[in-house]
Write an enzyme that holds these catalytic residues in place. Structure first.
Site, PDB file in Angstrom:
ATOM      1  N   GLY A  81       4.892 -10.357   3.986  1.00 49.65           N
ATOM      2  CA  GLY A  81       5.676 -10.345   5.209  1.00 49.65           C
ATOM      3  C   GLY A  81       4.971 -11.048   6.354  1.00 49.65           C
ATOM      4  O   GLY A  81       3.741 -11.015   6.469  1.00 49.65           O
ATOM      5  N   LYS A  82       5.758 -11.672   7.229  1.00 52.24           N
ATOM      6  CA  LYS A  82       5.196 -12.332   8.406  1.00 52.24           C
ATOM      7  C   LYS A  82       4.696 -11.342   9.449  1.00 52.24           C
ATOM      8  O   LYS A  82       3.990 -11.734  10.374  1.00 52.24           O
ATOM      9  CB  LYS A  82       6.248 -13.242   9.048  1.00 52.24           C
ATOM     10  CG  LYS A  82       6.548 -14.502   8.265  1.00 52.24           C
ATOM     11  CD  LYS A  82       7.511 -15.387   9.050  1.00 52.24           C
ATOM     12  CE  LYS A  82       7.864 -16.645   8.283  1.00 52.24           C
ATOM     13  NZ  LYS A  82       8.806 -17.496   9.068  1.00 52.24           N
TER      14      LYS A  82
ATOM     15  N   MET B 220       0.831  -1.201   0.000  1.00 57.09           N
ATOM     16  CA  MET B 220       0.000   0.000   0.000  1.00 57.09           C
ATOM     17  C   MET B 220       0.868   1.253   0.000  1.00 57.09           C
ATOM     18  O   MET B 220       0.390   2.344   0.317  1.00 57.09           O
ATOM     19  CB  MET B 220      -0.954   0.011   1.202  1.00 57.09           C
ATOM     20  CG  MET B 220      -2.014  -1.066   1.140  1.00 57.09           C
ATOM     21  SD  MET B 220      -3.514  -0.684   2.078  1.00 57.09           S
ATOM     22  CE  MET B 220      -2.854  -0.407   3.718  1.00 57.09           C
TER      23      MET B 220
ATOM     24  N   HIS C 287       9.281  -3.978   3.164  1.00 50.71           N
ATOM     25  CA  HIS C 287       8.816  -4.113   1.779  1.00 50.71           C
ATOM     26  C   HIS C 287       9.990  -4.338   0.823  1.00 50.71           C
ATOM     27  O   HIS C 287       9.935  -5.194  -0.064  1.00 50.71           O
ATOM     28  CB  HIS C 287       8.075  -2.848   1.333  1.00 50.71           C
ATOM     29  CG  HIS C 287       6.883  -2.492   2.153  1.00 50.71           C
ATOM     30  ND1 HIS C 287       6.855  -1.400   2.991  1.00 50.71           N
ATOM     31  CD2 HIS C 287       5.665  -3.075   2.257  1.00 50.71           C
ATOM     32  CE1 HIS C 287       5.677  -1.319   3.574  1.00 50.71           C
ATOM     33  NE2 HIS C 287       4.932  -2.323   3.155  1.00 50.71           N
TER      34      HIS C 287
END
EC number: 6.3.2.1
Length: 282
Positions: free
Chosen positions: A148-149, A26, A33
């Protein structure tokens, strides 16, 4: 780096480029990221990232309008990270009509934790991810998508969606990136004032303490441990939504003593006006 705004332009750019490795975002990018983008470069023939602030996953009182849009910085960082194609649709490109068809995720997974406190959130997430997957992979025969975790439950919901719909997409999880003090990197960390930023690592510490306690106590004691963890965080000036220990496989509490390496501690709490989430696998 090529920039595409429409689905048609994206598909044209992907023609004859092989299998994409895709990182949806986003925007308001941080190292978490960018690490996914760098990892994507090793997993596909062409690296694609998207920037789209998805209205469908925000509740009416949440921060859709104020969510940071940092286009120039994001574009520059993606180019340095080695992104080949940036898909940056306008709302009218992705939702040319009212989105009356939506993806409803499994309530056993999506209505607890984040889904309980943010009803409809995962419907919005699954709907936009399905549209993004269609745009990126619809003419390429499949590929890889990286998440991502840090958004642990979101990762699990998307994995389940891919399984249920037999989508030709391999889901790869990237480890959470942290600041030197242990705070999980998040686009919403920018909302924190200086004093709040110093305190923000307390959520990560609380989850570490909870995970250590859970390993040393029977499962029957876990509700008390979770309540004590929330109370301790509340005493430090937070407003916790949940601090819990769950099985990684399905985010349910185990019935019997689990093996180490199968659990995750998850938490969400508000510090001032900023809501933060975090988790630790153990």
């Amino acid at each position: 780096m090529l920039i595409a705004h429409s689905i048609a332009d994206l598909r044209s750019a992907l023609a004859s480029r092989g299998r994409p490795a895709f990182v949806p975002t986003m925007g308001n990018l941080h190292e978490g990221h960018l690490s996914l983008v760098r990892q994507a470069r090793t997993l596909g023939d062409v690296t694609v990232a998207s920037i789209f602030v998805n209205r469908l996953q925000f509740l009416p009182h949440e921060d859709f309008d104020s969510y940071p849009r940092t286009w120039e910085a994001d574009r520059a960082q993606l180019e340095v990270a080695g992104c080949d194609i940036l898909f940056a649709p306008r709302e009218a490109d992705l939702y040319p009509q009212a989105q009356t068809f939506k993806v409803q995720p499994d309530p056993l997974l999506a209505d607890l934790l984040e889904g309980h406190f943010r009803p409809g959130f995962f419907t919005g997430v699954c709907t936009v991810v399905m549209k993004l997957f269609s745009a990126v992979f619809g003419t390429t025969g499949g590929g890889t998508a990286l998440f991502g975790k840090k958004d642990y439950q979101q990762l699990m919901v998307i994995r389940r969606m891919v399984e249920q719909f037999a989508l030709p997409v391999d889901i790869v999880a990237g480890d959470t990136c942290r600041a030197p003090d242990g705070l999980a990197l998040s686009s919403r960390n920018g909302y924190l004032g200086p004093a709040e930023r110093t305190k923000a690592v307390e959520l990560a510490r609380a989850l570490r303490t909870l995970s250590d306690a859970a390993l040393s106590r029977p499962v029957a004691d876990w509700p008390g441990l979770e309540a004590a963890a929330s109370d301790a965080l509340r005493g430090q000036g937070w407003q916790p939504d949940y601090l819990v220990v769950r099985r990684r496989a399905d985010l349910q509490r185990p019935d019997t003593a689990p093996r180490p390496g199968t659990l995750v501690a998850l938490g969400a709490a508000r510090l001032g006006s900023t809501r933060l989430i975090d988790n630790f696998e153990f």
